[in-house]
Write a protein that holds these residues in place. Sequence first.
Motif, mmCIF file in Angstrom:
data_model
loop_
_atom_site.group_PDB
_atom_site.id
_atom_site.type_symbol
_atom_site.label_atom_id
_atom_site.label_comp_id
_atom_site.label_asym_id
_atom_site.label_seq_id
_atom_site.Cartn_x
_atom_site.Cartn_y
_atom_site.Cartn_z
ATOM 1 N N ASP A 397 20.379 51.988 31.541
ATOM 2 C CA ASP A 397 21.039 53.200 31.061
ATOM 3 C C ASP A 397 20.735 53.419 29.583
ATOM 4 N N LEU A 398 20.858 52.375 28.795
ATOM 5 C CA LEU A 398 20.580 52.462 27.363
ATOM 6 C C LEU A 398 19.114 52.807 27.087
ATOM 7 N N SER A 399 18.230 52.317 27.945
ATOM 8 C CA SER A 399 16.792 52.528 27.744
ATOM 9 C C SER A 399 16.351 53.932 28.121
ATOM 10 N N GLY A 400 17.219 54.663 28.832
ATOM 11 C CA GLY A 400 16.849 55.986 29.302
ATOM 12 C C GLY A 400 16.116 55.974 30.627
ATOM 13 N N ALA A 401 15.907 54.786 31.186
ATOM 14 C CA ALA A 401 15.224 54.675 32.469
ATOM 15 C C ALA A 401 16.175 55.017 33.605
ATOM 16 N N GLU A 402 15.630 55.588 34.651
ATOM 17 C CA GLU A 402 16.445 55.914 35.812
ATOM 18 C C GLU A 402 16.696 54.658 36.627
ATOM 19 N N LYS A 403 17.938 54.457 37.032
ATOM 20 C CA LYS A 403 18.268 53.270 37.834
ATOM 21 C C LYS A 403 17.694 53.430 39.238
ATOM 22 N N PRO A 404 16.868 52.461 39.683
ATOM 23 C CA PRO A 404 16.328 52.539 41.042
ATOM 24 C C PRO A 404 17.439 52.417 42.084
ATOM 25 N N THR A 405 17.195 52.935 43.265
ATOM 26 C CA THR A 405 18.210 52.911 44.319
ATOM 27 C C THR A 405 18.548 51.496 44.765
ATOM 28 N N TYR A 406 17.605 50.558 44.606
ATOM 29 C CA TYR A 406 17.868 49.184 45.049
ATOM 30 C C TYR A 406 18.750 48.412 44.069
ATOM 31 N N VAL A 407 18.998 48.961 42.881
ATOM 32 C CA VAL A 407 19.937 48.331 41.937
ATOM 33 C C VAL A 407 21.341 48.775 42.334
ATOM 34 N N GLU A 408 22.117 47.821 42.842
ATOM 35 C CA GLU A 408 23.421 48.147 43.425
ATOM 36 C C GLU A 408 24.566 48.095 42.414
ATOM 37 N N PHE A 409 24.375 47.386 41.337
ATOM 38 C CA PHE A 409 25.411 47.298 40.315
ATOM 39 C C PHE A 409 25.385 48.562 39.449
ATOM 40 N N ASN A 410 26.463 48.796 38.724
ATOM 41 C CA ASN A 410 26.637 50.040 37.965
ATOM 42 C C ASN A 410 26.669 49.807 36.457
ATOM 43 N N SER A 411 26.168 50.782 35.729
ATOM 44 C CA SER A 411 26.283 50.741 34.274
ATOM 45 C C SER A 411 27.745 50.930 33.870
ATOM 46 N N PHE A 412 28.174 50.147 32.887
ATOM 47 C CA PHE A 412 29.527 50.342 32.343
ATOM 48 C C PHE A 412 29.489 51.024 30.975
ATOM 49 N N LEU A 413 28.341 51.623 30.639
ATOM 50 C CA LEU A 413 28.189 52.250 29.326
ATOM 51 C C LEU A 413 29.192 53.387 29.127
ATOM 52 N N ASP A 414 29.429 54.160 30.191
ATOM 53 C CA ASP A 414 30.376 55.273 30.068
ATOM 54 C C ASP A 414 31.799 54.773 29.805
ATOM 55 N N ILE A 415 32.141 53.629 30.383
ATOM 56 C CA ILE A 415 33.474 53.049 30.136
ATOM 57 C C ILE A 415 33.555 52.529 28.705
ATOM 58 N N ALA A 416 32.481 51.856 28.265
ATOM 59 C CA ALA A 416 32.459 51.303 26.910
ATOM 60 C C ALA A 416 32.580 52.398 25.861
ATOM 61 N N LYS A 417 31.960 53.540 26.125
ATOM 62 C CA LYS A 417 31.998 54.636 25.160
ATOM 63 C C LYS A 417 33.295 55.444 25.225
ATOM 64 N N GLY A 418 34.126 55.156 26.226
ATOM 65 C CA GLY A 418 35.381 55.874 26.365
ATOM 66 C C GLY A 418 35.272 57.162 27.147
ATOM 67 N N GLU A 419 34.116 57.388 27.774
ATOM 68 C CA GLU A 419 33.927 58.600 28.564
ATOM 69 C C GLU A 419 34.587 58.483 29.947
ATOM 70 N N ARG A 420 34.881 57.250 30.328
ATOM 71 C CA ARG A 420 35.507 56.985 31.625
ATOM 72 C C ARG A 420 36.467 55.817 31.439
ATOM 73 N N LYS A 421 37.604 55.851 32.105
ATOM 74 C CA LYS A 421 38.577 54.762 31.971
ATOM 75 C C LYS A 421 38.581 53.827 33.174
ATOM 76 N N GLU A 422 38.448 54.402 34.366
ATOM 77 C CA GLU A 422 38.591 53.596 35.566
ATOM 78 C C GLU A 422 37.281 52.894 35.934
ATOM 79 N N SER A 423 37.402 51.868 36.744
ATOM 80 C CA SER A 423 36.252 51.090 37.213
ATOM 81 C C SER A 423 35.372 51.925 38.138
ATOM 82 N N HIS A 424 34.119 51.542 38.221
ATOM 83 C CA HIS A 424 33.200 52.151 39.191
ATOM 84 C C HIS A 424 33.378 51.539 40.586
ATOM 85 N N TYR A 425 34.239 50.542 40.689
ATOM 86 C CA TYR A 425 34.451 49.850 41.959
ATOM 87 C C TYR A 425 35.900 50.024 42.408
#
Length: 510
Positions: A397-425
């Motif tokens: 996410d930080l690199s600007g690269a698109e996450k491939p579909t086979y990467v199942e885990f989620n970026s927490f960058l939006d939570i860290a920046k305060g753009e989102r509060k709740e978990s992605h799970y």
Amino acid sequence: MIKNYFVLLFIVLVSCNKTIKKEATKKNEKPNIVFIFTDDQTYTSIHALGNNEIITPNMDAMVKAGTTFTHAYNMGSWSGAVCAASRAMMNSGRFVWRANKFRKNWYKKDSVSLSKSWSKMMEAAGYDTYMTGKWHVDAPAPLVFQNTVHIRGGMPGDAWDHAKMKQKFDSISKIKGAKSADIMPNGYNRPLSENDKSWSPTDTTKGGFWEGGKHWSEVLKDDAIGFINQAKEKDNPFFMYLAFNAPHDPRQAPQEYQDMYSLDNISVPKSFLPEYPYRHNIANGDDLRDEALAPFPRTEYAVKVHTKEYYASITHVDAQIGKIIEALKKSGKMDNTYIIYTADHGLAMGRHGLIGKQSLFDHSMRPPMVIIGPDIPADKRSNADVYLQDVMATALDLSGAEKPTYVEFNSFLDIAKGERKESHYKSIYGAYLSVSRMIRKDGFKLMVYPEIDKILLFNMNEDPEEMNDLAGDSANKEKIKTMFDELLVLQKQMDDPLDISDIYKKFYKN
């Protein structure tokens, strides 16, 4: 006069334009990413996060400088070497059971699988990649990273090799009257008493982290600073993967760090037990290497000794991290650098009568997790549930690269920046071998021990040490059913090979 005025104005405008372009270029630059990874470090082992016994000034500074995720989890393991499973998930981006299948392809030197690993994706995004320290992933590190040095295995030294220890255990345990003291190599099954001086964490003749003449944590620090000095001379963004072996056992640190701690000032965990009653049912037997480090039954003295060595090892790592961050600041690259710091899992250290990480209790599943960067809020805590393996998706996410579909885990960058509060799970899933499964949701944790059809329920908000099992209370019947049903759904989503569907019925028959 007028002519000179316009010449001066032209020079000023050109200079301003260059400055604006320079600033725009800086803004468009991809950020550098430094991943700092410790081994066996539990979430309660940082002073700034509530542990008043431990000394961690540089980790404290990271907590102050960035956003801390207080609820980061390792998803589990198909092996007693939990660190190997954790790293395979993190570098492949796949959930635990699919990571286990995928990792086997990494043995192939020319495998397409290599290109799907974390570092190779960062390289494809334009990054120079560097790695030093503990790898413990099936793919050879030099094929995954562009720059490597001092690649370490799972553990330092033959005396600490699990396979060899187990072979010795199996052979000697067949002898009538054999005791654990006869089976374990030096450094295990100790201290037997206050007079037991069979092991010293500062004795360099014991090998371990002292192999090669210089403590491995200090070697890694030197490697990291060497990488930084290379990278600062280049225009490319860099991705550094700095993986300490410490504070994994043998928990060795120089004398000055041992001297920082006194047994008199080290407490015994609230959940201390001489022996966990179900340990044999969850594959924590006498021959499990981590558990064999201290004598059975556990004593408060033995737990304090191991904790003292654990703390000293962490404080020593902390000092090396401080020097790495100082080098980053001196490099002039810090303004465009993100640091992500975590560990591969936690560690029991006497809680529930356990020493290792081979359980689904929070002390063994949860590491610390901190992210620092130019636009990351300082001194912030988030209790949103994340997996530690989310670091890969976050870096992409930080690199600007698109996450491939086979990467199942989620970026927490939006939570860290305060753009989102709740978990992605919606909930957190955990698994260890075929002996335990777990779901954590809405402040409760349900654990299942399939070998004995045992279900446990904990209210994590009221009982964070997981000491009061609520499963026997009939008032919790509906909550157990709801959580169990969701656990079954998660198992299907994870390709979990273990069928536990009948356990709920058996639980209520009994």
